[in-house]
Every structure is written in C-alpha cells, then in structure tokens.
Design an enzyme around this catalytic site. Structure first.
Site, PDB file in Angstrom:
ATOM      1  CD  GLU A  26      -8.608  -0.697   4.049  1.00  0.00           C
ATOM      2  OE1 GLU A  26      -8.918  -0.029   3.050  1.00  0.00           O
ATOM      3  OE2 GLU A  26      -8.076  -0.223   5.060  1.00  0.00           O
ATOM      4  CG  ASN A  84      -1.883   1.151   1.252  1.00  0.00           C
ATOM      5  OD1 ASN A  84      -1.807   2.049   0.423  1.00  0.00           O
ATOM      6  ND2 ASN A  84      -2.790   1.145   2.210  1.00  0.00           N
ATOM      7  NE  ARG A  97     -10.041  13.316   2.823  1.00  0.00           N
ATOM      8  CZ  ARG A  97      -9.804  12.009   2.875  1.00  0.00           C
ATOM      9  NH1 ARG A  97     -10.739  11.183   3.321  1.00  0.00           N
ATOM     10  NH2 ARG A  97      -8.647  11.526   2.485  1.00  0.00           N
ATOM     11  NE  ARG A 146      -6.151   1.899  -0.133  1.00  0.00           N
ATOM     12  CZ  ARG A 146      -5.886   3.168   0.187  1.00  0.00           C
ATOM     13  NH1 ARG A 146      -4.636   3.564   0.371  1.00  0.00           N
ATOM     14  NH2 ARG A 146      -6.863   4.040   0.330  1.00  0.00           N
ATOM     15  CG  HIS A 173     -12.748   4.114   3.010  1.00  0.00           C
ATOM     16  ND1 HIS A 173     -13.494   5.166   3.513  1.00  0.00           N
ATOM     17  CD2 HIS A 173     -11.457   4.426   3.225  1.00  0.00           C
ATOM     18  CE1 HIS A 173     -12.690   6.079   4.009  1.00  0.00           C
ATOM     19  NE2 HIS A 173     -11.438   5.655   3.846  1.00  0.00           N
TER      20      HIS A 173
END
Length: 399
Positions: free
Chosen positions: A386, A7, A242, A92, A181
C-alpha cells in the site's frame, strides 16, 4: 525524488521513506501509543538495518511526526541529512465518500471534505487528519497528497453499491457501499494482470485481501466492480474481530434481550466478534490453527466460518463477472496461511481450479503462482504494498 508516506491512526503513525526513482524503501517505522503512557517509536536503522525501539513521550501526532523526522535525519540511523530532502508527503485517508475517485493534492477544500466524511469513518478520518495537519505544520512548503481507501471502488456500478433501503437515505446521507482496502486492491490487481496473457480491459480478477480486516473485490477490466465491505468496514467477511454480514435484526434482538444500546452492540460487532468471538481464543489465525491442532471445537467453527464466508463472496463475484481469470491472495492471512488458501480454493473445483499443494505450502512472502499445471484459473499469492501505491500516486500528482 524522496517521498514520505504517512499512515496515521488514532494512537499510531506508520511511515516509509521511498525513493520514487528506484522504488526502494529508504526508511520505515512505527510510532505507537501516541497520547498514551508508554509511547515509543520502532524502526529499522537506515545505516545498519538493525531493529530499534525508543521510549519517547508523544502526547500528540505533531510530536510523533517530529520524532519520525529526528530518526530520519539522525547521524547514526538516518536516511537523509535534512528535512529539505523530502520532496513530497503522501497520506493514507480511509474515507473519501463520493468526493474522491483518485488521489489528490492537499488543499483547504480537500481537508474540509475529509472532515465531512468523518461521520462515515469516525475512528479513522480524524486520525488521518491529525497526520496531515502535523505535516503541514512541520513541512509547510512540502507538497502533500492523499490517497483514499475508498477511491478505487468509486468505479462500482450503482447496482453494486446501492442498498435496498429507501432511496432518500442515499440522496440525503449518501448511505451506500463504499468499500475499503482500496490501495491494496489497486496494487494487487495491477500486479495480477502481469500474470495474464491478455489486455487489462479483458481481464476478470478477484482479489482476496485477508488480514485482521478482510475484504474481497471483483476487478473487471482493471476496475473495481464490486467489493465486500460496505458503508463501513464492518460488512462482508467474518474477520478478526468483526462479525461481517449479519441479519440487521440481530442488533435489535440483542438490545432487547440484554438492555444494550446500539453503540454498545456495534462495539461488540466490531471488536468482540469474528474469529475472536467465535473461537473465544484469539483473532489471530495462527492461534486458531493451534487450537485446531488441539482439537478445540470453537477454533474449528471459527476457521470454517471464515473460509465459508470467503467462498460465498468469491462465488458471487465469479457469477457477477460471468467468469474469472485469476484469484489473488494478499495481506497477513492471504499471504501467509496456506491452510486457509487451500480450504477456500477447494470449493472451486467446479470451474477447474486446482492448487499445487507443494507450491502453496512453500510461499514465504514472495509473489508466486500456486495453481497446478492443469488449473483453468490462475491462483497467485501477491504481497500487498500500500505504501508503494501511495508513493506512486503522490509522484504522479506532484509531477
């Protein structure tokens, strides 16, 4: 079979080496500050389990990956004896646009399409490509696969992904909701089905991936039918830094008031807003909790805004699916903050949701049902994985 999961970020590279037969993690670690002074690798020794950190100059991702390989094969800490023991690499990649609805084997054409999607994820796709290219250089004969954050959401119907702007913008530039996600939502929704006594095609599940970045997905019949993030990860919930959903006219309003460019305002919305901007304290919920205990008004505002944004989205998905069987919480906040879980679920008593306070307060990284005995909807904490999802999909492709 041993699968290396990579990743790659703009200045970081996380990795796990997974035995696909037992699904055991043989090694894991993180390279930080790639291309920046003070770069280092942090990892757990595969021999002793001891946490270690080494300061190593890593000017680029190629050197970072070489550092990872050196750790993996080192006599004192390594999990393998040589590079040849790695059977495949799974990467990823954040954005696959409309090109990819599943994981794929890396080819020149796939790389070109990932590059085309870089405009949609300028901070992520170029960094992901650095990891792919570094692996191709160091392990040219080892098959590589990519798993896309956006792929799981490619099952959304048009009514869910289309924006109310001139259709030509979708036709010309593919401006639409993509969602993110995806590997987490895919893994958690599949785990969630195991808690329901019905076929997957009859299930209605809402997955709340609550972390520094946060998104909620409606999963009906095992497929994503709506999700809160959009063209970019900025849309949706109030998040760590965010803003989440805002009136788009705010951008012009601030630009006129403060003489800022659109790029400057988007930077504020991505990096200085959310919990950080509201609290003025931190983007970390643990710090927000501490502020609430001190009676800090802005910490209370941040907490309430985060919870309320989640409640509105969950409620809309219950309506759009005409019901819900299970609500799952995952990721850093979702797995660890019992106060936020309780505050969110408090708003769904009208559909018969009831939380067992003792179960909710005692979760420690375990997969556990936290609803009370009389709850009409199951509520489950499911730690995301993940990396395991990427390893499983990589195994499926190369097999």
């Amino acid at each position: 079979m041993k699968i290396l999961v990579i990743n790659a970020g703009s200045s970081s590279l996380k990795y796990q080496l997974i035995d696909s037969d037992s699904e055991q993690v043989l090694a894991k670690g993180l390279c930080e500050r790639i291309g920046i002074d003070g770069s280092c690798i942090k990892y757990n020794s595969s021999k002793t389990g001891e946490k270690k950190e080494k300061q190593i100059d890593m000017p680029d991702h190629g050197v970072a990956l070489k550092t990872v390989i050196d750790v993996l094969v080192s006599p004192e800490d390594g999990a393998i004896n040589s590079l040849s023991e790695i059977d495949a690499v799974g990467h990823r990649v954040v954005h696959g646009g409309e090109y990819f609805n599943s994981s794929v084997l890396v080819t020149d054409d796939v790389i070109a399409k990932i590059e085309e999607c870089a405009d949609l994820a300028p901070l992520h796709n170029p960094a992901n490509l650095l990891g792919i290219r570094a692996c191709k250089e160091l392990m040219p004969e080892t098959p590589q696969c990519v798993t896309f954050d956006t792929a799981f959401h490619q099952t959304m119907p048009e009514k869910a992904y289309i924006y109310g702007i001139p259709y030509s913008y979708y036709e010309n530039y593919k401006i639409r909701r993509y969602g993110f996600h995806g590997t987490s939502h895919s893994y958690v929704s599949k785990e969630a089905v195991k808690h329901l006594d019905k076929p997957v095609e009859d299930t209605k599940i809402i997955v709340c991936h609550l972390g520094g970045g946060a998104s909620i997905t409606a999963v009906q019949g095992g497929k994503s039918v709506d999700t809160s993030m959009g063209l970019t990860p900025l849309e949706g919930l109030v998040m760590g830094t965010r803003s989440g959903n805002i009136d788009p006219a705010i951008i012009q309003y601030i630009a006129n008031k403060e003489g800022k460019s659109i790029d400057e305002i988007l930077n504020i919305l991505n990096k200085e807003s959310g919990l950080m901007g509201l609290s003025g304290r931190s983007s970390d919920c643990r710090d927000i909790d501490a502020g609430i205990k001190e009676g800090d008004k802005r910490s209370i505002i941040a907490f309430n805004a985060f919870v309320y944004s989640a409640v509105k989205i969950i409620g809309s998905y219950i309506a759009s699916m005409n019901g819900v069987d299970l609500i799952a919480f995952t990721a850093g906040i979702g797995e660890n903050d019992d106060k936020i879980r309780a505050a969110i679920m408090e708003n769904f008593k009208y559909i018969g949701v009831s939380i067992d306070a003792e179960k909710n307060a005692s979760t420690h990284g375990d997969e556990v049902e936290i609803q009370s005995a009389d709850s009409k909807v199951k509520v489950v904490v499911i730690p995301t994985n993940e990396e395991l999802t990427i390893a499983r999909e990589t195994l499926e492709i190369i097999s």
